[in-house]
Design an enzyme around this catalytic site. Structure first.
Site, PDB file in Angstrom:
ATOM      1  CG  ASP A  29      -1.959   1.364   1.252  1.00  0.00           C
ATOM      2  OD1 ASP A  29      -2.265   1.635   0.222  1.00  0.00           O
ATOM      3  OD2 ASP A  29      -3.254   0.972   2.247  1.00  0.00           O
ATOM      4  CG  ASN A  77      -7.580  -2.749  -6.585  1.00  0.00           C
ATOM      5  OD1 ASN A  77      -6.311  -3.388  -5.637  1.00  0.00           O
ATOM      6  ND2 ASN A  77      -7.675  -1.267  -4.475  1.00  0.00           N
TER       7      ASN A  77
HETATM    8  C1  FPP Z   1      -2.022   0.340  -3.120  1.00  0.00           C
HETATM    9  O1  FPP Z   1      -1.400   0.842  -3.410  1.00  0.00           O
HETATM   10  C2  FPP Z   1      -1.431  -1.026  -4.200  1.00  0.00           C
HETATM   11  C3  FPP Z   1      -2.412  -1.553  -5.488  1.00  0.00           C
HETATM   12  C4  FPP Z   1      -3.615  -1.358  -5.587  1.00  0.00           C
HETATM   13  C5  FPP Z   1      -0.874  -2.366  -6.815  1.00  0.00           C
HETATM   14  C6  FPP Z   1      -0.595  -3.583  -5.858  1.00  0.00           C
HETATM   15  C7  FPP Z   1       0.614  -3.190  -7.438  1.00  0.00           C
HETATM   16  C8  FPP Z   1       1.853  -3.135  -7.108  1.00  0.00           C
HETATM   17  C9  FPP Z   1       2.774  -2.493  -6.926  1.00  0.00           C
HETATM   18  C10 FPP Z   1       2.688  -2.981  -8.908  1.00  0.00           C
HETATM   19  C11 FPP Z   1       2.406  -4.086  -9.254  1.00  0.00           C
HETATM   20  C12 FPP Z   1       2.548  -5.173  -8.892  1.00  0.00           C
HETATM   21  C13 FPP Z   1       3.101  -6.801  -9.392  1.00  0.00           C
HETATM   22  C14 FPP Z   1       2.913  -8.064  -8.702  1.00  0.00           C
HETATM   23  C15 FPP Z   1       2.950  -6.677 -11.039  1.00  0.00           C
HETATM   24  P1  FPP Z   1      -2.941   2.416  -3.561  1.00  0.00           P
HETATM   25  O2  FPP Z   1      -2.498   2.775  -5.110  1.00  0.00           O
HETATM   26  O3  FPP Z   1      -4.131   2.564  -3.327  1.00  0.00           O
HETATM   27  O4  FPP Z   1      -1.495   3.423  -2.217  1.00  0.00           O
HETATM   28  P2  FPP Z   1      -2.515   5.055  -1.925  1.00  0.00           P
HETATM   29  O5  FPP Z   1      -3.046   4.318  -0.566  1.00  0.00           O
HETATM   30  O6  FPP Z   1      -1.353   5.519  -1.360  1.00  0.00           O
HETATM   31  O7  FPP Z   1      -3.644   5.147  -2.867  1.00  0.00           O
END
Ligand code: FPP
Length: 249
Positions: A29, A77
């Protein structure tokens, strides 16, 4: 030796290799906030987050972790803007295409957690091919949560159990934790010993709800794109100091 390298070496030496968590789960996250802080689009945060995926997968395998579960895309998501979903899906393909040979050579098995039938067809095919190619690997299982939701997993398991009972493949009396687990995406894998959530949020967000009954949690304010090898080691060191009693004394 540079300062960071010395810190990494010191931390690594503090890890008791005889008491490693068998299974580590990570809620990756903070990508969005990492990007926002730098006036970059959210996708830039996910891209940098993907670099940390590569780093932590490698470090885990080297250390001897047997199961690593990464939450990449949840059932919730899909509510995000289309552009961000597209970006995440593209990164998934990019990740698999660039890493598959290395993962395979290093004897790592890829497993998707979640209903991948709902992914776009290209992504679904790439994931299926990666799972097929690496299915006999045994050094570490890399579980990737893709369209994964803990509640969804429990509901799917329940439906499949009911189908099997209806078809006479199972008796109600035989249903216990042991048989139930065989219907989860994580079947045949141990429950996570340690769950890491960076970015300052103190919640589970529907990740591995059934499996985390006795999992130790480790939270940190670091955003996932800043989460490095040294933070991973620190989480393991802290975990090794915990007294796990599983309801006993
Ligand atoms: C949450 O951060 C993260 C995600 C929903 C996506 C995670 C994906 C990756 C790390 C990259 C791709 C992974 C692979 C395995 C190819 P957020 O967007 O909710 O962050 P925020 O809470 O700061 O908005």
């Amino acid at each position: 030796m540079k300062n960071r390298q010395r810190i990494i070496k010191d931390l690594k030496e503090q890890i008791d290799e005889n008491n490693l968590p068998k299974h580590i789960a990570i809620i990756m996250d903070g990508n969005g906030r990492w990007a926002k802080k730098r006036f970059l689009p959210r996708t830039a945060g996910h891209k940098e987050g993907m670099e940390r995926v590569k780093e932590i997968v490698e470090v885990s395998a080297r250390l001897g972790i047997k199961h690593l579960s990464l939450y990449a895309f949840s059932t919730e998501n899909w509510k995000r803007p289309e552009q961000e979903i597209d970006g995440l899906m593209k990164l998934l393909v990019q990740y698999l295409r660039s890493e598959i040979e290395r993962l395979h050579k290093n004897n790592i098995k890829i497993k998707a957690l979640g209903d991948i039938s709902k992914l776009p067809s290209l992504q679904r095919k790439e994931v299926e091919d990666a799972m097929e190619k690496t299915k006999n690997n045994s050094r570490m299982i890399l579980n990737i949560g893709l369209n994964y939701g803990g509640r969804d997993e429990i509901i799917v398991a329940t439906k499949n159990i009911l189908k099997d009972i209806k078809m006479g493949k199972m008796n109600i009396e035989d249903l216990d934790a042991n048989t139930f687990e065989k219907y989860l995406y994580t079947k045949k894998q141990p429950d996570p010993d340690l769950l890491i959530r960076p970015s300052g949020e103190l919640r589970i967000s529907n990740f591995l709800l059934y499996q985390i009954a006795y999992t130790e949690f480790w939270f940190s304010n670091i955003y996932w794109p800043d989460f490095r090898e040294e933070h991973f080691y620190q989480a393991i060191i802290d975990y090794q100091k915990r007294d796990r009693r599983y309801g006993g004394i």
